[in-house]
Motif scaffolding. Structure first.
Motif, PDB file in Angstrom:
ATOM      1  N   GLU A 255       3.397  -4.998  -6.969  1.00 22.14           N
ATOM      2  CA  GLU A 255       4.116  -4.614  -5.750  1.00 22.14           C
ATOM      3  C   GLU A 255       4.087  -3.113  -5.492  1.00 22.14           C
ATOM      4  N   LEU A 256       3.858  -2.325  -6.531  1.00 23.36           N
ATOM      5  CA  LEU A 256       3.898  -0.868  -6.374  1.00 23.36           C
ATOM      6  C   LEU A 256       2.775  -0.378  -5.475  1.00 23.36           C
ATOM      7  N   HIS A 257       3.117   0.490  -4.538  1.00 21.42           N
ATOM      8  CA  HIS A 257       2.101   1.057  -3.655  1.00 21.42           C
ATOM      9  C   HIS A 257       2.203   2.578  -3.533  1.00 21.42           C
ATOM     10  N   THR A 258       3.262   3.180  -4.119  1.00 19.48           N
ATOM     11  CA  THR A 258       3.483   4.617  -3.979  1.00 19.48           C
ATOM     12  C   THR A 258       4.036   5.178  -5.282  1.00 19.48           C
ATOM     13  N   LEU A 259       3.539   6.361  -5.690  1.00 21.66           N
ATOM     14  CA  LEU A 259       4.012   7.008  -6.907  1.00 21.66           C
ATOM     15  C   LEU A 259       4.281   8.493  -6.665  1.00 21.66           C
ATOM     16  N   PHE A 260       4.938   9.104  -7.626  1.00 23.05           N
ATOM     17  CA  PHE A 260       5.431  10.479  -7.628  1.00 23.05           C
ATOM     18  C   PHE A 260       6.703  10.579  -6.778  1.00 23.05           C
ATOM     19  N   HIS A 261       7.534  11.554  -7.126  1.00 21.92           N
ATOM     20  CA  HIS A 261       8.822  11.727  -6.442  1.00 21.92           C
ATOM     21  C   HIS A 261       8.659  11.906  -4.936  1.00 21.92           C
ATOM     22  N   ASP A 262       7.571  12.549  -4.519  1.00 21.14           N
ATOM     23  CA  ASP A 262       7.358  12.788  -3.092  1.00 21.14           C
ATOM     24  C   ASP A 262       6.340  11.835  -2.476  1.00 21.14           C
ATOM     25  N   GLY A 263       5.875  10.857  -3.253  1.00 19.23           N
ATOM     26  CA  GLY A 263       4.955   9.861  -2.726  1.00 19.23           C
ATOM     27  C   GLY A 263       3.574  10.396  -2.404  1.00 19.23           C
ATOM     28  N   ARG A 264       3.162  11.455  -3.083  1.00 18.29           N
ATOM     29  CA  ARG A 264       1.860  12.043  -2.734  1.00 18.29           C
ATOM     30  C   ARG A 264       0.669  11.244  -3.229  1.00 18.29           C
ATOM     31  N   LEU A 265       0.931  10.149  -3.925  1.00 15.19           N
ATOM     32  CA  LEU A 265      -0.127   9.203  -4.278  1.00 15.19           C
ATOM     33  C   LEU A 265       0.272   7.826  -3.770  1.00 15.19           C
ATOM     34  N   SER A 266      -0.599   7.205  -2.985  1.00 14.98           N
ATOM     35  CA  SER A 266      -0.301   5.875  -2.468  1.00 14.98           C
ATOM     36  C   SER A 266      -1.595   5.112  -2.228  1.00 14.98           C
ATOM     37  N   ILE A 267      -1.460   3.801  -2.155  1.00 14.27           N
ATOM     38  CA  ILE A 267      -2.601   2.957  -1.833  1.00 14.27           C
ATOM     39  C   ILE A 267      -2.906   3.120  -0.350  1.00 14.27           C
ATOM     40  N   SER A 268      -4.106   3.533  -0.038  1.00 17.24           N
ATOM     41  CA  SER A 268      -4.482   3.850   1.339  1.00 17.24           C
ATOM     42  C   SER A 268      -5.989   4.009   1.401  1.00 17.24           C
ATOM     43  N   ASP A 269      -6.538   3.822   2.567  1.00 15.66           N
ATOM     44  CA  ASP A 269      -7.974   4.062   2.721  1.00 15.66           C
ATOM     45  C   ASP A 269      -8.232   5.265   3.622  1.00 15.66           C
ATOM     46  N   ASP A 270      -7.268   6.190   3.645  1.00 19.72           N
ATOM     47  CA  ASP A 270      -7.420   7.382   4.476  1.00 19.72           C
ATOM     48  C   ASP A 270      -8.689   8.153   4.146  1.00 19.72           C
ATOM     49  N   TYR A 271      -9.033   8.175   2.861  1.00 24.23           N
ATOM     50  CA  TYR A 271     -10.208   8.945   2.428  1.00 24.23           C
ATOM     51  C   TYR A 271     -11.349   8.029   1.973  1.00 24.23           C
ATOM     52  N   GLU A 272     -11.242   6.744   2.331  1.00 28.15           N
ATOM     53  CA  GLU A 272     -12.281   5.752   2.047  1.00 28.15           C
ATOM     54  C   GLU A 272     -12.556   5.611   0.551  1.00 28.15           C
ATOM     55  N   ASN A 273     -11.507   5.846  -0.263  1.00 28.42           N
ATOM     56  CA  ASN A 273     -11.652   5.635  -1.707  1.00 28.42           C
ATOM     57  C   ASN A 273     -10.504   4.815  -2.286  1.00 28.42           C
ATOM     58  N   GLY A 274      -9.678   4.257  -1.401  1.00 23.38           N
ATOM     59  CA  GLY A 274      -8.602   3.380  -1.839  1.00 23.38           C
ATOM     60  C   GLY A 274      -7.249   4.041  -1.996  1.00 23.38           C
ATOM     61  N   PHE A 275      -7.214   5.394  -1.955  1.00 23.67           N
ATOM     62  CA  PHE A 275      -5.962   6.082  -2.221  1.00 23.67           C
ATOM     63  C   PHE A 275      -5.784   7.309  -1.323  1.00 23.67           C
ATOM     64  N   ASN A 276      -4.531   7.573  -0.982  1.00 18.89           N
ATOM     65  CA  ASN A 276      -4.159   8.871  -0.437  1.00 18.89           C
ATOM     66  C   ASN A 276      -3.642   9.671  -1.616  1.00 18.89           C
ATOM     67  N   SER A 277      -4.291  10.760  -1.966  1.00 19.48           N
ATOM     68  CA  SER A 277      -3.942  11.496  -3.176  1.00 19.48           C
ATOM     69  C   SER A 277      -4.154  12.982  -2.977  1.00 19.48           C
ATOM     70  N   PRO A 278      -3.631  13.807  -3.897  1.00 11.51           N
ATOM     71  CA  PRO A 278      -3.869  15.249  -3.806  1.00 11.51           C
ATOM     72  C   PRO A 278      -5.342  15.625  -3.880  1.00 11.51           C
ATOM     73  N   ALA A 279      -6.174  14.732  -4.418  1.00 11.66           N
ATOM     74  CA  ALA A 279      -7.606  15.019  -4.516  1.00 11.66           C
ATOM     75  C   ALA A 279      -8.353  14.675  -3.235  1.00 11.66           C
TER      76      ALA A 279
END
Length: 474
Positions: free
Chosen positions: A147-171
């Motif tokens: 069920e988890l889709h978001t991590l870190f206190h500010d949610g800066r890592l989440s399941i997403s295809d914004d960058y076409e790699n499966g995740f929205n992340s600091p990278a």
């Protein structure tokens, strides 16, 4: 009266008075309706109101199935300091099982410290730390949940295809390929965080590479690990697509770390979980009253909802601010604006992700910055944030001694303008509870502590690691 339990002047119907959201047992519903029709109206008038349904019990199907060979490899990596820039800190240093998978500190000391938990000190040598870790080290329980889709206190890592790699992340688009899960993606970021594990620029090749671009350091770390013969052999054995150590990348390291954390700290055998599974005697009378409050009058379940006891959303609680804060790029002042730092939206200011609550008793101190040392303190803050903020004292923060950092520790707390901005964002309304009700609520939170999952983890702490570096022990 059969099946009823008198509690605090009303009646508790055991599991009968709580309805699982996913139930489809129409026959059971008809039997329950028949039971209710046979109960005098006075019983309903004296029974405490319930504002939310209980979740269905967690079970193994609610968690990702990880490979046990990869998890065994991940255990060694998790406790091995080889993954830090200066080879002086491991993942386990800030997430140790003896400390509930946290570090017992409000704001910890990462790279550049020495010792474990409350005994950790900041080194005073030339390469001493330049900043405390800006936020509290969260516990690692149940991070393998589907069920988890978001991590870190500010949610800066989440399941997403914004960058076409499966995740929205600091990278962003530079995230490595081959990361199989959200937890695997999370595992690579502490390795390249300056104040957590990477170290200061010019101290080592990892920190230097990060300073160039975030993805430049991961190949260096991967090579550092795979050239150790024992690690090379274990990677070949654990991953079907790895035929020789030279093929190992940071993604295999991350996936192994994720497998270990997920298997080691899956926990759904607390008294509350036993109660959800049908054991009405799993909770004491005090804990049952606390459960009624949690799902009723105290309104806790409005955010701590679902099977994981978190809505995975972001809320402003008005916790006392202190420490260096996780500032936005070009932010001119010491502060932590929470979710806004990731989203850049004003409406997200000072909001932080709702934590999951299994084993919360073990993970003190509480809040995104560890502002409260006790469960009672953080509960009282939720009930009346303004009054608790007014009475909060800086000595409640557990900050390891570092005299050269102390002048900045409470700058934000003493900044009247920033505190006024902070006060404009609150997502909780005052709720009046008696001292006894607060004690009942705390008792219920302690009923979320796992039993065998806590005392007998599948792997435990290894005696040694392939690098030969020291292993953190309590």
């Amino acid at each position: 009266m059969s099946g009823l339990h008198q509690v605090a002047g009303g009646f508790n119907f055991g599991l009968g008075r709580y309805r699982h959201k996913s139930t489809s047992d129409q026959g059971g519903g008809q039997r329950l309706l028949h039971l209710f029709r046979s109960i005098p109206l006075v019983v309903f008038l004296s029974a405490p109101a319930l504002a939310a349904d209980l979740p269905p019990p967690l079970n193994e199907d609610d968690f990702i199935a990880f490979d046990k060979k990869q998890a065994a490899l991940g255990q060694l990596l998790f406790y091995d300091r080889i993954l830090s820039g200066n080879r002086n800190i491991a993942c386990a240093t800030c997430h140790h099982p003896s400390l509930g998978t946290g570090d017992g500190l409000s704001l910890g000391i990462g790279e550049g410290g020495e010792g474990l938990g409350r005994h950790r000190t900041a080194l005073v040598a030339e390469n001493r730390i330049k900043k405390r870790i800006p936020r509290n080290a969260p516990g690692l329980w149940n991070l393998g949940a589907k069920e988890l889709h978001t991590l870190f206190h500010d949610g800066r890592l989440s399941i997403s295809d914004d960058y076409e790699n499966g995740f929205n992340s600091p990278a962003e688009e530079w995230l490595p390929e081959g990361l199989e899960t959200l937890l695997g993606a999370q595992a690579i970021f502490p390795l390249v965080a300056q104040f957590e594990m990477a170290g200061n620029p010019k101290e080592n090749e990892i920190a230097g590479a990060v300073h160039d671009r975030i993805d430049a350091s991961w190949p260096i770390l991967a090579k550092r690990v795979r050239v150790i013969p024992e690690y090379g052999k274990l990677f070949v054995e654990a991953f079907d697509h790895i035929e020789e150590p030279a093929q190992v990348t940071i993604s295999e390291i991350a996936n192994a770390l994720a497998a270990f954390q997920a298997i080691e700290w899956t926990s759904f055998d607390s008294p509350f979980d036993q109660f959800l599974s049908g054991d009405d005697n799993a909770l004491s009378a005090e804990q049952k009253r606390g459960l009624d409050l949690f799902y009723g009058k105290a309104n806790c379940a409005s955010c701590h909802s679902g099977q994981l006891l978190s809505d995975q959303k972001f809320h402003a609680l008005g916790l006392p601010p202190f420490g260096p804060g996780r500032t936005r790029r070009f932010d001119p002042m010491v502060r932590d604006v929470g979710r806004m730092g990731e989203s850049d939206r004003l409406e997200d200011a000072y909001r932080f992700r709702t934590p999951m609550l299994r084993n919360v008793e073990l993970t003190a101190p509480y809040g995104h910055n560890g502002a409260y040392p006790t469960l009672e303190g953080i509960v009282r803050h939720h009930l009346d944030s303004h009054a608790m903020l007014e009475s909060w004292q800086p000595d409640m923060a557990n900050l390891p001694e570092a005299p050269w950092l102390e002048p900045i520790d409470f700058v934000v707390f003493n900044d009247k303008r920033e505190m006024a901005r902070h006060a404009r964002f609150r997502d909780i309304e005052p709720i009046s509870l008696t001292d006894r009700e607060i004690a009942d609520l705390v008792a219920f939170l302690k009923a979320l502590t796992g039993t065998r999952s806590v005392s007998e983890p599948p792997f435990g702490i290894p005696e040694s690691v392939p690098s030969g570096l020291p292993v953190d022990r309590p």
